[in-house]
Structure formats: C-alpha cells, structure tokens
Design an enzyme around this catalytic site. Structure first.
Site, PDB file in Angstrom:
ATOM      1  N   GLY A   1      -0.505  69.808  -0.082  1.00 14.43           N
ATOM      2  CA  GLY A   1      -0.825  70.597   1.105  1.00 14.43           C
ATOM      3  C   GLY A   1       0.384  71.334   1.666  1.00 14.43           C
ATOM      4  N   SER A   2       1.511  70.685   1.728  1.00 14.99           N
ATOM      5  CA  SER A   2       2.707  71.318   2.308  1.00 14.99           C
ATOM      6  C   SER A   2       3.087  72.570   1.522  1.00 14.99           C
ATOM      7  CB  SER A   2       3.887  70.342   2.308  1.00 14.99           C
ATOM      8  OG  SER A   2       3.561  69.183   3.036  1.00 14.99           O
TER       9      SER A   2
ATOM     10  N   ASN B   1      -4.885  66.347  12.005  1.00 17.45           N
ATOM     11  CA  ASN B   1      -4.605  65.076  11.345  1.00 17.45           C
ATOM     12  C   ASN B   1      -4.422  63.913  12.319  1.00 17.45           C
ATOM     13  OD1 ASN B   1      -2.392  67.085  11.475  1.00 17.45           O
ATOM     14  ND2 ASN B   1      -1.106  65.288  11.180  1.00 17.45           N
TER      15      ASN B   1
ATOM     16  N   GLN C   1      -7.107  68.019   6.028  1.00 17.30           N
ATOM     17  CA  GLN C   1      -7.872  66.879   6.548  1.00 17.30           C
ATOM     18  C   GLN C   1      -9.379  67.072   6.406  1.00 17.30           C
ATOM     19  OE1 GLN C   1      -7.001  63.880   7.792  1.00 17.30           O
ATOM     20  NE2 GLN C   1      -4.836  64.251   7.413  1.00 17.30           N
TER      21      GLN C   1
ATOM     22  N   SER D   1      -5.234  69.160  -0.199  1.00 19.55           N
ATOM     23  CA  SER D   1      -4.362  68.180  -0.844  1.00 19.55           C
ATOM     24  C   SER D   1      -5.171  67.017  -1.378  1.00 19.55           C
ATOM     25  CB  SER D   1      -3.344  67.676   0.181  1.00 19.55           C
ATOM     26  OG  SER D   1      -2.561  66.654  -0.407  1.00 19.55           O
ATOM     27  N   GLY D   2      -4.960  66.684  -2.652  1.00 17.30           N
ATOM     28  CA  GLY D   2      -5.773  65.676  -3.333  1.00 17.30           C
ATOM     29  C   GLY D   2      -5.726  64.282  -2.725  1.00 17.30           C
ATOM     30  N   HIS D   3      -4.533  63.865  -2.269  1.00 20.16           N
ATOM     31  CA  HIS D   3      -4.425  62.452  -1.857  1.00 20.16           C
ATOM     32  C   HIS D   3      -5.106  62.149  -0.535  1.00 20.16           C
ATOM     33  CE1 HIS D   3      -0.976  62.389   1.141  1.00 20.16           C
ATOM     34  NE2 HIS D   3      -0.799  63.594   0.642  1.00 20.16           N
TER      35      HIS D   3
ATOM     36  N   THR E   1       4.950  73.801 -16.076  1.00 14.19           N
ATOM     37  CA  THR E   1       3.888  73.091 -16.782  1.00 14.19           C
ATOM     38  C   THR E   1       3.015  72.338 -15.788  1.00 14.19           C
ATOM     39  OG1 THR E   1       5.334  72.900 -18.675  1.00 14.19           O
ATOM     40  CG2 THR E   1       3.442  71.409 -18.620  1.00 14.19           C
TER      41      THR E   1
ATOM     42  N   CYS F   1       7.611  58.707  14.763  1.00 14.78           N
ATOM     43  CA  CYS F   1       8.540  57.647  14.362  1.00 14.78           C
ATOM     44  C   CYS F   1       9.280  58.027  13.094  1.00 14.78           C
ATOM     45  CB  CYS F   1       7.771  56.353  14.134  1.00 14.78           C
ATOM     46  SG  CYS F   1       6.290  56.542  13.158  1.00 14.78           S
TER      47      CYS F   1
HETATM   48  C1  LIG Z   1      -1.271  65.515   4.815  1.00 12.67           C
HETATM   49  C2  LIG Z   1      -1.305  66.844   5.436  1.00 12.67           C
HETATM   50  C3  LIG Z   1      -0.516  67.904   4.961  1.00 12.67           C
HETATM   51  C4  LIG Z   1       0.487  67.717   3.860  1.00 12.67           C
HETATM   52  O1  LIG Z   1      -0.112  67.525   2.614  1.00 12.67           O
HETATM   53  P1  LIG Z   1       0.783  66.958   1.412  1.00 12.67           P
HETATM   54  O2  LIG Z   1      -0.095  67.033   0.230  1.00 12.67           O
HETATM   55  O3  LIG Z   1       1.130  65.549   1.788  1.00 12.67           O
HETATM   56  O4  LIG Z   1       1.981  67.845   1.317  1.00 12.67           O
HETATM   57  C5  LIG Z   1      -0.654  69.145   5.550  1.00 12.67           C
HETATM   58  N1  LIG Z   1      -1.512  69.345   6.561  1.00 12.67           N
HETATM   59  C6  LIG Z   1      -2.286  68.361   7.051  1.00 12.67           C
HETATM   60  C7  LIG Z   1      -3.236  68.660   8.157  1.00 12.67           C
HETATM   61  C8  LIG Z   1      -2.206  67.078   6.518  1.00 12.67           C
HETATM   62  O5  LIG Z   1      -2.964  66.117   7.013  1.00 12.67           O
END
Ligand SMILES: *Cc1c(COP(=O)(O)O)cnc(C)c1O
Length: 396
Positions: free
Chosen positions: A71-72, A152, A180, A200-202, A238, A325
């Site tokens: 995502g970043s 988030n 999100q 973002s996948g995770h 790659t 934090c």
């Molecule tokens: C987690 C998050 C990101 C960052 O995504 P990453 O894959 O960890 O770089 C960006 N924006 C929001 C709103 C998020 O919750």
C-alpha cells in the site's frame, strides 16, 4: 489462556487457500516470468491470472493493475506521479484529508517542500469529509484529490462515489488509499469514478510485501522503477510471483464471501460496542454506522492507551491504540485529534479490528477482561482522580 487476535487492521493471517496456492510458485513453478521456457511461462501465466483476479474484484481492466510491494508504495507512486503530471501543466495544488495514513501524509509533506501546496480537509467529529468541502477546495491549480476509502484507526468510510463524480466533473484526478477497504466493502472503480486506487495484500489475508495500484487507462504515470519490462515497463524488477499469486487468490476469496463476512464481522463488532459502551466515561470514535464492519475504536477517559495494550496483551489479546507509539513520541494520533478529541482523551484510545476468523467467544472474552483492566488503570491514574474531583465539584 485464550489468545484473541483483534488487530486485523494492522495485518491479517494468511488464509489457508492462499498458502496452498503460493507454495507451488516457490517450488516446482519457481521460474522467472520473463523466461521463455515453460517453467518461466507457468509463472508468467500465474501473474496474468492474478492481475485478472485483482481487476475483476475492482471492476477494472487487467492492464490497469500494476503490482507493487504494498500500500505505501502504491500511495507514493500515485501521489508523486500525479504531482509530476500536474507540475508539467503548472498545476501544483493537491487536496487530501487530515486523517490519511502516513504513506499519504508524509508524501504530501515531501511535495510541500518541493513547492507544491496541499489542502488538508477537516473530517469533523464523525470522521467523515464533506463533499462540499472538497468542491470548495478545488481550484484551477488542483492536480489531485486523494482521500482514503476507509480510515485505518477509526474505520470511517468516506463518500467515495460522490467525490469521484465531483472530481470527474471538475477534471481533477482522484486517488483513494483503499488499503483498509478492499476485500471488506464492495468497490467498483468505474461506477465510483476512481482514477487511481491503492491496495495491500496483507490487509485481506494475502502475504506482506505485495499490493497493487489501479491506474485508469489513459493516465500515464511516470515510471516508478526503471529496468526491465515488468508491469508495462513502469515498475521494473522480477515479479514477486508467490506474493502476486496469493494476492489474486485472497482478493477473490474475500470478494466471493464479502456479504457473509461483512454481516458476521459487523455483528461481532456491534456486540463489542454494546458491551464496552457500558464502561463509564467512554466514547465511540468516529461515526457509529458509517464505518468498516470490523472496526471498533473507543476512548476511555483516565486510561493510558499503552498501559491498556500491555494489560490486554498479558491476557492474550492483540489490540492497538491510536497513539503514535511506533514513532517513539507520545503524541496522540493525528486521526483522533482531527475528530476533535482532547489530547488526554485521545491517549486513552483502543482499536480492536476483527475479521471473519473471530468468534463470539473472542468478543465475550474481551468484554470479560476489558472492564476490570480499565478499573485498575483508573485506580492508578492521577488523571482519573482529577476527572472524579472535577465531577464532585460540578455536582456540589
Ligand atoms: C496498512 C496501510 C497502508 C500501508 O500498506 P503497506 O502494504 O503496509 O505498505 C496504507 N494505508 C492504509 C490505510 C493502511 O491501513
């Protein structure tokens, strides 16, 4: 002791389907997608399939999906890219909100240093931006509006389709950080007039370090990484084949079950709100209804968020607070300040983010453990003492 993972907004466990799907791409199908022989072409076809899966989930076309490291990266690319396109036409104004993720806010700060002007829109006490404020902020110089789909920390969902329609009417590019939202709420980039979207996948049960930028055809962003021809030559290197395969499987799985998961997770979250609202001097952060189904965010006066997290951790509960934090500072979250909370109230924040893996037993356990922890922290808190004394004076 029970173990309850309630921090799905930070990251999610990888689903079994995803794990099963990606293992072959680390073993027998290990080839480089750019290689012409079969083991490479198997990998290449898998990347193509994943691109189709992501496109289908968003209502986009395959060629509009660019895989990234997450995502970043997608946020940085979209915003810096749109700024560069704008600057060429002498348009150096961008619009965003006060509650964006740092991937957006820090990118904006960098652009400001480079001579761009940025408007940070207010989100009021419900955590939602007003479309008329977006409209008022747009000028002839505006090259991009970027507004997150869902927050988030407090989970609030922005009026994305309305903002999309407005930007289309005004001829301004519109990007949304939907990290999100994807996999949790229904998205259609065409219907909602979204020009660019980060995911973002995770955050939806794929692996960490893989994501995508949707970029509407016709928008020619500057290349992010120079090198080979991967990602239409725009983001060389790659491909992360296992990650990308997992992303495709995860987004498909999430979208197939979106209604069912939404209902289940929302019911659990509402049960949490109902129980935790019985705690005195507590408040829900952000709009009660217009928010992500799994997001619970509340403040408890006279409680220090970090201590609360540590005590929940001792009870096996993984949660998060709004305070920054990670940065080592004691500043409360910019999001909670943006919705008008006082510093001392914002310090007592708790975010629990549920997924379809959570159960009613998880929620009941949290509701059993939370009130006594808050009582204990308040007993030790000089701030709580002040609050109680002030109340006595007011009642007298
Ligand atoms: C987690 C998050 C990101 C960052 O995504 P990453 O894959 O960890 O770089 C960006 N924006 C929001 C709103 C998020 O919750």
């Amino acid at each position: 002791m029970r173990y309850v993972y309630a921090d799905n907004a930070a990251t999610t466990p990888v689903s079994k389907k995803v794990v099963d799907a990606i293992i072959p791409y680390m073993t027998e199908h290990f080839g480089n997608p750019s290689s012409l022989y079969e083991v490479g072409q198997v990998a290449s076809r898998a990347v193509t399939k994943a691109r189709q899966q992501v496109a289908t989930a968003l209502g986009a076309e395959e060629r509009e999906i660019f895989f990234t490291s997450g995502g970043s990266e997608a946020d940085n690319w979209a915003i810096k890219g749109a700024a560069a396109l704008g600057a060429k036409k002498g348009k150096k104004h961008l619009i965003t909100t006060k509650i964006e993720h740092h991937a957006v806010l820090h990118t904006m700060a960098t652009l400001e240093k480079e001579g761009f002007t940025v408007t940070y829109l207010d989100v009021y006490d419900n955590g939602i931006v007003k479309v008329e404020d977006v409209e008022k902020a747009i000028t002839d110089e505006t090259c991009l509006v970027t507004i997150m789909y869902a927050n988030n920390e407090i989970g609030t969902i922005q009026p994305i389709a309305e903002i999309g329609a407005l930007c289309k009417k005004k001829g301004v590019l519109f990007h949304t950080d939907a990290v999100q939202a994807v996999g949790h709420v229904k998205i259609d980039v065409k219907e909602q007039n979204i020009d660019m979207l980060s995911l973002s996948g995770h955050k939806f049960h794929a692996t960490k370090g893989v994501g995508a930028l949707y970029c509407r055809k016709g928008i020619v962003l500057p290349n992010l990484i120079e090198g080979g021809a991967q990602e239409r030559g725009k983001r060389a290197g790659t491909e992360n084949v296992p990650g990308i395969v997992g992303l495709g499987v995860a987004i498909t799985e999430a979208c197939e079950n979106i209604d069912e998961n939404h209902a289940k997770v929302k019911a659990l979250r509402d049960r949490l709100f109902e129980g935790a609202s019985k705690i005195s001097h507590s408040r829900i952060n952000g709009d009660r209804e217009n928010r992500l189904p799994g997001n619970f965010s509340m403040c408890f006066e006279g409680v220090e968020g970090e201590s609360l997290l540590l005590m929940l951790d001792m009870k096996g509960i993984c949660a998060s607070s709004g305070s920054a934090c990670t940065s080592g500072s004691l500043d409360p979250s910019h999001v909670l300040l943006a919705i008008g909370l006082k510093h001392e109230v914002a310090h007592g924040s708790l975010r629990l983010s549920l997924s379809e893996n959570n159960t009613e037993e998880d929620v009941d356990y949290i509701l059993e453990v939370l009130p006594p922890i808050i009582d204990r922290l308040r007993e030790m808190s000089p701030l709580w003492e002040h609050i109680m004394e002030a109340e006595k004076v007011n009642q007298a």
